[in-house]
Design a protein around this motif. Structure first.
Motif, mmCIF file in Angstrom:
data_model
loop_
_atom_site.group_PDB
_atom_site.id
_atom_site.type_symbol
_atom_site.label_atom_id
_atom_site.label_comp_id
_atom_site.label_asym_id
_atom_site.label_seq_id
_atom_site.Cartn_x
_atom_site.Cartn_y
_atom_site.Cartn_z
ATOM 1 N N LEU A 52 19.287 -20.899 -17.810
ATOM 2 C CA LEU A 52 18.554 -21.284 -19.019
ATOM 3 C C LEU A 52 17.069 -21.423 -18.726
ATOM 4 C CD1 LEU A 52 21.010 -24.030 -20.342
ATOM 5 C CD2 LEU A 52 21.011 -21.583 -20.864
ATOM 6 N N PHE A 53 16.290 -20.485 -19.221
ATOM 7 C CA PHE A 53 14.841 -20.550 -19.063
ATOM 8 C C PHE A 53 14.244 -21.140 -20.329
ATOM 9 C CE2 PHE A 53 16.232 -17.657 -15.860
ATOM 10 C CZ PHE A 53 15.351 -17.833 -14.809
ATOM 11 N N VAL A 54 14.512 -22.435 -20.497
ATOM 12 C CA VAL A 54 14.018 -23.196 -21.642
ATOM 13 C C VAL A 54 13.573 -24.567 -21.138
ATOM 14 C CG1 VAL A 54 15.535 -22.018 -23.280
ATOM 15 C CG2 VAL A 54 16.294 -24.138 -22.196
ATOM 16 N N LYS A 55 12.841 -25.281 -21.971
ATOM 17 C CA LYS A 55 12.395 -26.629 -21.622
ATOM 18 C C LYS A 55 13.606 -27.548 -21.456
ATOM 19 C CE LYS A 55 7.757 -26.394 -22.184
ATOM 20 N NZ LYS A 55 6.716 -26.895 -21.258
ATOM 21 N N SER A 56 13.489 -28.526 -20.574
ATOM 22 C CA SER A 56 14.614 -29.422 -20.283
ATOM 23 C C SER A 56 15.085 -30.182 -21.514
ATOM 24 C CB SER A 56 14.222 -30.412 -19.176
ATOM 25 O OG SER A 56 13.072 -31.161 -19.549
ATOM 26 N N ASP A 57 14.152 -30.528 -22.419
ATOM 27 C CA ASP A 57 14.521 -31.281 -23.616
ATOM 28 C C ASP A 57 15.494 -30.499 -24.487
ATOM 29 O OD1 ASP A 57 14.245 -33.426 -25.640
ATOM 30 O OD2 ASP A 57 13.215 -31.889 -26.799
ATOM 31 N N ALA A 58 15.379 -29.169 -24.460
ATOM 32 C CA ALA A 58 16.204 -28.324 -25.328
ATOM 33 C C ALA A 58 17.554 -27.982 -24.721
ATOM 34 C CB ALA A 58 15.445 -27.043 -25.660
ATOM 35 N N CYS A 59 17.727 -28.199 -23.431
ATOM 36 C CA CYS A 59 18.972 -27.785 -22.761
ATOM 37 C C CYS A 59 20.199 -28.491 -23.326
ATOM 38 C CB CYS A 59 18.869 -28.042 -21.256
ATOM 39 S SG CYS A 59 17.794 -26.877 -20.394
ATOM 40 N N GLY A 60 20.014 -29.699 -23.829
ATOM 41 C CA GLY A 60 21.147 -30.463 -24.337
ATOM 42 C C GLY A 60 21.807 -29.860 -25.557
ATOM 43 N N ASP A 61 21.106 -28.938 -26.241
ATOM 44 C CA ASP A 61 21.681 -28.299 -27.422
ATOM 45 C C ASP A 61 22.585 -27.119 -27.069
ATOM 46 O OD1 ASP A 61 20.623 -30.021 -29.279
ATOM 47 O OD2 ASP A 61 18.892 -28.777 -29.769
ATOM 48 N N PHE A 62 22.662 -26.779 -25.776
ATOM 49 C CA PHE A 62 23.586 -25.729 -25.330
ATOM 50 C C PHE A 62 24.946 -26.364 -25.075
ATOM 51 C CE2 PHE A 62 19.682 -23.430 -24.385
ATOM 52 C CZ PHE A 62 20.016 -22.135 -24.766
ATOM 53 N N LEU A 63 25.770 -26.427 -26.097
ATOM 54 C CA LEU A 63 27.068 -27.071 -25.995
ATOM 55 C C LEU A 63 28.065 -26.173 -25.279
ATOM 56 C CD1 LEU A 63 27.252 -28.533 -29.618
ATOM 57 C CD2 LEU A 63 26.399 -29.638 -27.530
ATOM 58 N N GLN A 64 28.828 -26.740 -24.390
ATOM 59 C CA GLN A 64 29.895 -26.049 -23.658
ATOM 60 C C GLN A 64 29.383 -24.928 -22.750
ATOM 61 O OE1 GLN A 64 33.463 -25.154 -26.052
ATOM 62 N NE2 GLN A 64 32.554 -26.300 -27.734
ATOM 63 N N ILE A 65 28.099 -24.918 -22.451
ATOM 64 C CA ILE A 65 27.532 -23.923 -21.538
ATOM 65 C C ILE A 65 27.059 -24.639 -20.269
ATOM 66 C CG2 ILE A 65 25.760 -22.169 -21.201
ATOM 67 C CD1 ILE A 65 27.878 -21.451 -23.289
ATOM 68 N N GLU A 66 27.559 -24.194 -19.123
ATOM 69 C CA GLU A 66 27.167 -24.805 -17.854
ATOM 70 C C GLU A 66 25.886 -24.145 -17.344
ATOM 71 O OE1 GLU A 66 28.758 -25.241 -13.234
ATOM 72 O OE2 GLU A 66 30.113 -24.511 -14.813
ATOM 73 N N PRO A 67 24.792 -24.921 -17.223
ATOM 74 C CA PRO A 67 23.543 -24.323 -16.748
ATOM 75 C C PRO A 67 23.569 -24.061 -15.247
ATOM 76 C CG PRO A 67 23.244 -26.675 -17.097
ATOM 77 C CD PRO A 67 24.635 -26.349 -17.561
ATOM 78 N N VAL A 68 23.016 -22.937 -14.845
ATOM 79 C CA VAL A 68 22.901 -22.565 -13.435
ATOM 80 C C VAL A 68 21.480 -22.892 -12.983
ATOM 81 C CG1 VAL A 68 22.897 -20.616 -11.830
ATOM 82 C CG2 VAL A 68 24.627 -20.748 -13.612
ATOM 83 N N ASP A 69 21.340 -23.405 -11.785
ATOM 84 C CA ASP A 69 20.021 -23.706 -11.233
ATOM 85 C C ASP A 69 19.200 -22.409 -11.168
ATOM 86 O OD1 ASP A 69 17.769 -24.511 -9.890
ATOM 87 O OD2 ASP A 69 18.814 -25.247 -8.115
ATOM 88 N N ILE A 70 18.106 -22.348 -11.932
ATOM 89 C CA ILE A 70 17.355 -21.096 -12.008
ATOM 90 C C ILE A 70 16.615 -20.784 -10.710
ATOM 91 C CG2 ILE A 70 17.086 -21.285 -14.505
ATOM 92 C CD1 ILE A 70 14.184 -22.150 -14.026
ATOM 93 N N ARG A 71 16.507 -21.749 -9.813
ATOM 94 C CA ARG A 71 15.834 -21.508 -8.539
ATOM 95 C C ARG A 71 16.814 -21.134 -7.427
ATOM 96 N NH1 ARG A 71 10.531 -23.668 -8.157
ATOM 97 N NH2 ARG A 71 9.812 -24.516 -10.143
#
Length: 229
Positions: A52-71
């Motif tokens: 997810l290349f989005v601001k951290s504040d917006a990540c919470g709206d990705f329901l049921q999606i597991e974020p991968v460390d972009i680094r």
């Protein structure tokens, strides 16, 4: 009515708080962002992990999606790109590119294709230029979820429960708002505030009405209601 925005740097809760400070009384379910639509689309595609290349504040709206460390060098099923603003740099853009060069290639998801937006210091690059760079470098085509894609407008229409010819879109972006809405079968009104520039009127894109301010909508409606009916 719905607030249909390509904003991907803030969560819907943050946007609601901003609206309330501006005097708008609404609820979070009337705010539709590309993140909300993209989250549902990813689930429908059986995708559960994404970079997810989005601001951290917006990540919470990705329901049921597991974020991968972009680094990291982890495997991702999708690369989702939104507005990172000044957080964009060569390293971050290259991280997105490296994900896209994995085998099998992850899906590239663009949270809108807005070219630029107006901030306090002037015009700023939005998500589209970065998507174009990634498409070119990784030889892929992004799935666009957000204005001006018809699928995004159709999602909004489904929530409203109305047919396109019964809905009017009002915005300051002649491409993302007016042209996108018209391509989805709606009427599009251009408002001369925000990012509007006079040269927009030289575009081949037709507008159904031009407002100096959103506050002029009631007057426009009274003048045009017979034609709309």
């Amino acid at each position: 009515y719905l607030f249909v925005t390509n904003t991907t740097s803030k969560s819907r809760a943050s946007l609601l708080n901003k609206f309330e400070k501006m005097g708008f009384s609404t609820d979070v379910n009337r705010i539709i962002t590309p993140i909300v639509a993209a989250s549902q689309w990813l689930i429908e595609q059986s995708i559960s992990t994404a970079a997810l290349f989005v601001k951290s504040d917006a990540c919470g709206d990705f329901l049921q999606i597991e974020p991968v460390d972009i680094r990291s060098h982890s495997i991702a099923q999708a690369v989702v790109v939104g507005d990172l603003g000044e957080d964009w740099d060569y390293f971050t853009l290259n991280c997105a590119f490296r994900f896209l060069m994995q085998e099998p290639q992850p899906l590239l998801v663009a949270l809108g294709m807005t070219r630029y937006w107006r901030g306090k210091k002037g015009l700023n690059l939005d998500v589209a230029p970065f998507i174009k760079a990634l498409e070119h470098a990784a030889d892929c085509k992004a799935e666009v979820i957000g204005k001006p894609s018809r699928s995004f407008y159709f999602s909004a229409l489904k929530l409203l429960g109305y047919q396109p010819d019964n809905v009017i879109m009002i915005g300051d972006d002649i491409i993302g708002d007016v042209d996108g809405a018209r391509n989805a079968g709606m009427r599009g009104l251009l408002v001369k505030t925000g990012k509007f520039r006079q040269q927009d009127m030289a575009s081949s894109i037709e507008v159904d009405g031009l407002l100096d301010s959103f506050a002029d909508l009631p007057g426009w409606w009274e003048e045009n209601i017979r034609n709309i009916a």
